[in-house]
Design a protein around this motif. Sequence first.
Motif, PDB file in Angstrom:
ATOM      1  N   LEU A  35       0.807  -1.217   0.000  1.00 21.02           N
ATOM      2  CA  LEU A  35       0.000   0.000   0.000  1.00 21.02           C
ATOM      3  C   LEU A  35       0.843   1.270   0.000  1.00 21.02           C
ATOM      4  O   LEU A  35       0.408   2.303  -0.519  1.00 21.02           O
ATOM      5  CB  LEU A  35      -0.927   0.018   1.220  1.00 21.02           C
ATOM      6  CG  LEU A  35      -1.980  -1.088   1.293  1.00 21.02           C
ATOM      7  CD1 LEU A  35      -2.674  -1.064   2.639  1.00 21.02           C
ATOM      8  CD2 LEU A  35      -2.992  -0.949   0.170  1.00 21.02           C
ATOM      9  N   GLY A  36       2.028   1.213   0.591  1.00 22.59           N
ATOM     10  CA  GLY A  36       2.812   2.421   0.820  1.00 22.59           C
ATOM     11  C   GLY A  36       2.591   2.927   2.237  1.00 22.59           C
ATOM     12  O   GLY A  36       1.546   2.681   2.843  1.00 22.59           O
ATOM     13  N   THR A  37       3.571   3.636   2.775  1.00 18.48           N
ATOM     14  CA  THR A  37       3.507   4.076   4.167  1.00 18.48           C
ATOM     15  C   THR A  37       2.331   5.020   4.411  1.00 18.48           C
ATOM     16  O   THR A  37       1.560   4.854   5.358  1.00 18.48           O
ATOM     17  CB  THR A  37       4.825   4.760   4.544  1.00 18.48           C
ATOM     18  OG1 THR A  37       5.914   3.876   4.262  1.00 18.48           O
ATOM     19  CG2 THR A  37       4.850   5.109   6.012  1.00 18.48           C
ATOM     20  N   LYS A  38       2.171   6.013   3.556  1.00 15.87           N
ATOM     21  CA  LYS A  38       1.090   6.983   3.739  1.00 15.87           C
ATOM     22  C   LYS A  38      -0.270   6.303   3.649  1.00 15.87           C
ATOM     23  O   LYS A  38      -1.159   6.541   4.487  1.00 15.87           O
ATOM     24  CB  LYS A  38       1.204   8.073   2.684  1.00 15.87           C
ATOM     25  CG  LYS A  38      -0.022   8.975   2.612  1.00 15.87           C
ATOM     26  CD  LYS A  38       0.017   9.903   1.419  1.00 15.87           C
ATOM     27  CE  LYS A  38      -1.304  10.626   1.254  1.00 15.87           C
ATOM     28  NZ  LYS A  38      -1.291  11.582   0.135  1.00 15.87           N
ATOM     29  N   TRP A  39      -0.459   5.443   2.657  1.00 13.13           N
ATOM     30  CA  TRP A  39      -1.770   4.823   2.464  1.00 13.13           C
ATOM     31  C   TRP A  39      -2.068   3.801   3.547  1.00 13.13           C
ATOM     32  O   TRP A  39      -3.228   3.535   3.858  1.00 13.13           O
ATOM     33  CB  TRP A  39      -1.848   4.198   1.082  1.00 13.13           C
ATOM     34  CG  TRP A  39      -1.859   5.238   0.016  1.00 13.13           C
ATOM     35  CD1 TRP A  39      -0.818   5.631  -0.776  1.00 13.13           C
ATOM     36  CD2 TRP A  39      -2.960   6.079  -0.343  1.00 13.13           C
ATOM     37  NE1 TRP A  39      -1.199   6.653  -1.607  1.00 13.13           N
ATOM     38  CE2 TRP A  39      -2.506   6.945  -1.366  1.00 13.13           C
ATOM     39  CE3 TRP A  39      -4.276   6.181   0.099  1.00 13.13           C
ATOM     40  CZ2 TRP A  39      -3.340   7.890  -1.949  1.00 13.13           C
ATOM     41  CZ3 TRP A  39      -5.097   7.121  -0.482  1.00 13.13           C
ATOM     42  CH2 TRP A  39      -4.634   7.963  -1.498  1.00 13.13           C
ATOM     43  N   MET A  40      -1.021   3.225   4.151  1.00 17.21           N
ATOM     44  CA  MET A  40      -1.243   2.326   5.281  1.00 17.21           C
ATOM     45  C   MET A  40      -1.761   3.106   6.477  1.00 17.21           C
ATOM     46  O   MET A  40      -2.678   2.650   7.176  1.00 17.21           O
ATOM     47  CB  MET A  40       0.071   1.617   5.637  1.00 17.21           C
ATOM     48  CG  MET A  40      -0.080   0.528   6.703  1.00 17.21           C
ATOM     49  SD  MET A  40      -1.033  -0.885   6.138  1.00 17.21           S
ATOM     50  CE  MET A  40      -2.513  -0.719   7.104  1.00 17.21           C
ATOM     51  N   MET A  41      -1.218   4.287   6.731  1.00 15.07           N
ATOM     52  CA  MET A  41      -1.720   5.114   7.826  1.00 15.07           C
ATOM     53  C   MET A  41      -3.163   5.534   7.562  1.00 15.07           C
ATOM     54  O   MET A  41      -4.004   5.535   8.474  1.00 15.07           O
ATOM     55  CB  MET A  41      -0.835   6.355   8.000  1.00 15.07           C
ATOM     56  CG  MET A  41       0.587   6.053   8.443  1.00 15.07           C
ATOM     57  SD  MET A  41       1.536   7.525   8.906  1.00 15.07           S
ATOM     58  CE  MET A  41       1.568   8.431   7.369  1.00 15.07           C
ATOM     59  N   PHE A  42      -3.470   5.895   6.324  1.00 15.09           N
ATOM     60  CA  PHE A  42      -4.832   6.288   5.977  1.00 15.09           C
ATOM     61  C   PHE A  42      -5.804   5.121   6.154  1.00 15.09           C
ATOM     62  O   PHE A  42      -6.898   5.288   6.732  1.00 15.09           O
ATOM     63  CB  PHE A  42      -4.850   6.794   4.532  1.00 15.09           C
ATOM     64  CG  PHE A  42      -6.229   7.035   3.988  1.00 15.09           C
ATOM     65  CD1 PHE A  42      -6.979   8.113   4.419  1.00 15.09           C
ATOM     66  CD2 PHE A  42      -6.778   6.178   3.042  1.00 15.09           C
ATOM     67  CE1 PHE A  42      -8.254   8.335   3.931  1.00 15.09           C
ATOM     68  CE2 PHE A  42      -8.043   6.395   2.549  1.00 15.09           C
ATOM     69  CZ  PHE A  42      -8.785   7.474   2.991  1.00 15.09           C
ATOM     70  N   LEU A  43      -5.433   3.925   5.687  1.00 15.54           N
ATOM     71  CA  LEU A  43      -6.310   2.764   5.818  1.00 15.54           C
ATOM     72  C   LEU A  43      -6.529   2.403   7.283  1.00 15.54           C
ATOM     73  O   LEU A  43      -7.660   2.097   7.701  1.00 15.54           O
ATOM     74  CB  LEU A  43      -5.705   1.569   5.068  1.00 15.54           C
ATOM     75  CG  LEU A  43      -6.473   0.255   5.166  1.00 15.54           C
ATOM     76  CD1 LEU A  43      -7.851   0.387   4.528  1.00 15.54           C
ATOM     77  CD2 LEU A  43      -5.699  -0.872   4.496  1.00 15.54           C
ATOM     78  N   ALA A  44      -5.463   2.452   8.099  1.00 17.42           N
ATOM     79  CA  ALA A  44      -5.606   2.122   9.517  1.00 17.42           C
ATOM     80  C   ALA A  44      -6.510   3.126  10.224  1.00 17.42           C
ATOM     81  O   ALA A  44      -7.349   2.748  11.054  1.00 17.42           O
ATOM     82  CB  ALA A  44      -4.226   2.085  10.179  1.00 17.42           C
ATOM     83  N   SER A  45      -6.374   4.412   9.901  1.00 18.39           N
ATOM     84  CA  SER A  45      -7.270   5.400  10.508  1.00 18.39           C
ATOM     85  C   SER A  45      -8.714   5.156  10.084  1.00 18.39           C
ATOM     86  O   SER A  45      -9.646   5.397  10.856  1.00 18.39           O
ATOM     87  CB  SER A  45      -6.833   6.817  10.121  1.00 18.39           C
ATOM     88  OG  SER A  45      -6.943   7.015   8.721  1.00 18.39           O
ATOM     89  N   GLY A  46      -8.920   4.665   8.868  1.00 22.39           N
ATOM     90  CA  GLY A  46     -10.267   4.296   8.438  1.00 22.39           C
ATOM     91  C   GLY A  46     -10.838   3.138   9.232  1.00 22.39           C
ATOM     92  O   GLY A  46     -12.046   3.104   9.513  1.00 22.39           O
ATOM     93  N   ILE A  47      -9.990   2.199   9.625  1.00 20.79           N
ATOM     94  CA  ILE A  47     -10.458   1.068  10.439  1.00 20.79           C
ATOM     95  C   ILE A  47     -10.862   1.540  11.833  1.00 20.79           C
ATOM     96  O   ILE A  47     -11.866   1.076  12.398  1.00 20.79           O
ATOM     97  CB  ILE A  47      -9.368  -0.021  10.501  1.00 20.79           C
ATOM     98  CG1 ILE A  47      -9.185  -0.644   9.113  1.00 20.79           C
ATOM     99  CG2 ILE A  47      -9.718  -1.096  11.529  1.00 20.79           C
ATOM    100  CD1 ILE A  47      -8.070  -1.661   9.028  1.00 20.79           C
TER     101      ILE A  47
END
Length: 626
Positions: free
Chosen positions: A140-152
């Motif tokens: 996913l990439g570092t930035k998109w991993m943070m975004f996805l986790a915040s969505g969870i």
Amino acid sequence: MEATHREELVEGADQLVAPPNGIINELLNVGQEDNMQGQMEEFLGPQAEYNEEEEERKYYRRKRLGVIKNVLAASFGAMIVYSVYMGLLQMQLILHYDMTYREVKYSNLGLEDIDRKMLMGINVTPIIGLLYTPILIRFLGTKWMMFLASGIYALFISTNYWERYYTLVPSAVAIGVAIVPFWASLGNYITRMAQQYYEYVNYKEEHVQEQKKLPKGACHSYIIVFQSIFNIIFHLSFVFAEFPMAFVLNGYLRGNSHILCNVKGCGANISGVIPGFNTTVLTNLPRSMLLIQVESVLMGFAFLAMIIFLVLCGAAYRPTEEIDLRSIGWGNIFQLPFKHLRDYRLRLLCPFFIYSGFEVLFAVTGFSLSYGVCVLGLKSLWLLIVVYGLSCSVFSSLSLCLLRLPRWLCLVTGAAVHGVLLVVLLALPLGKDRLELQGPLLVISVLWGLGTALNKTGVSTLLGMLYAEEKERLDFVYTIYHWWQAIAIFIVYLWSNLPMRAKLSILLATLLLACYCYWVMERRLANKVPYRLPRIPRPRHKVKGYRYLEEDNSDESDSERSEEDDEEENEDEEHVVEEMGAEDGEEGGQGAGVQGADSPGARRRGAEGQRRRLVREGEREEREGR
């Protein structure tokens, strides 16, 4: 007749003298073209007032400001996510604990069982985080991993609108899955921002322009500053998490005489959390509309955190670097976290990783409940947590002293503070409902926050400094760190019914072991004891694009390749898939490893690969000549 003839000659002469209109236009066009060409040269030529060096300096200044914006955005995003998550979870557990609330609102739904399974999902699921975290981050990439986790986390908050088994438990499991990737991405992101800031400050350096490995210790000061900023901002999440409790729920809580009526003892003399704590803690039930309004506000802030990660956070790596990180093979990405545990630096820091998970959960559960609530009552819970969070935030700035002092000072000082406090908590006699002890307990909370701040910033900064030049290893290193923290969280979940003296003894023993292992690690680095780092395989790119034309001929079809070429390429790929290199640490006390790619064996293999490539090109030219 003669006069007529002379008139005709004169008219003919006049016609010969006057040039046609077309020739006049052509002459005018030539003049206009010369004028336009001069204007174009003046426009496209070097401007007298244009200063290339000044423009370059302004460009990189904007880049540096962008890096600072990324650090602040990631810090505030993480702070908002955990403020919302911890605040909602605390309010939810207090409401579900009250027997009247359960019976009136949900009757036979079984909220106690749902809460147990929800906590199990949050605390047990991260155990397997080491298996999938690096794959998710690199996919996913570092930035998109943070975004996805915040969505969870936002998903978990949204499920509280409809509290059922099939909404709360799956969302809690999703939280457990996202914890390790979220924190590993944050640690990786902050360290990468420090590396980028160094590159933008020293953009004229040759190793920066050629995107080579950074010099030893070049970006350590930026790592210290950025990790301090992150921890100062993030620890405010403990403060904001108490807002629902302080402003909404506190008015519905009963007094100490009712809540603590069956409690026999507090502190180190008890087993479990608070034995005898009353099961009815609410004077009257909060209105459903009020709870919906609170959850809506929390949901709005969760969406705000997602937008911050999405819009304000920039990429951690260049596009070509992300391609290289993914192209080493998913099997290698899966194996490399386990192989990095062969590095004695990480192995000897594992006790500190575990203690880091122990002490935070003990502060917000063990100390705050078994000491704070048991002695001062449930209405004082928010005050203890707020004081602890403010202390963590303020004292995180002390890690800036590492800019001038040795790096071991931060961890050792934090460990000394916690060691003294653990001994005090073991010996401190406490009884229930003693409001005169509020001052000493608040002092202990402040000092515990001091130790937490030094511990958290110290460990994160130390990892960044040890692997500051290894940007392709950061995700593996921070994954190992936060995976061990997840193991500690699971152990704290299991020991909830143990005697308090046993819990404090485990904490003290882990702290002493962590200090000893850290001393051994620093001593080995000072003596230049070599450590093992797994070699990162060379990227294997399936797409032949302009980025790789120097090494691969993208115009060559598969039919033009000989069987020898295929066999030799397969041998090259098998040769670099896995290799371990023993490498010497080059600086005492501040040592960091040298990449396996720089070892003599790696240089020899690179020379052999170059020779084979030249031989193949020569054979190919001979075949084409025939």
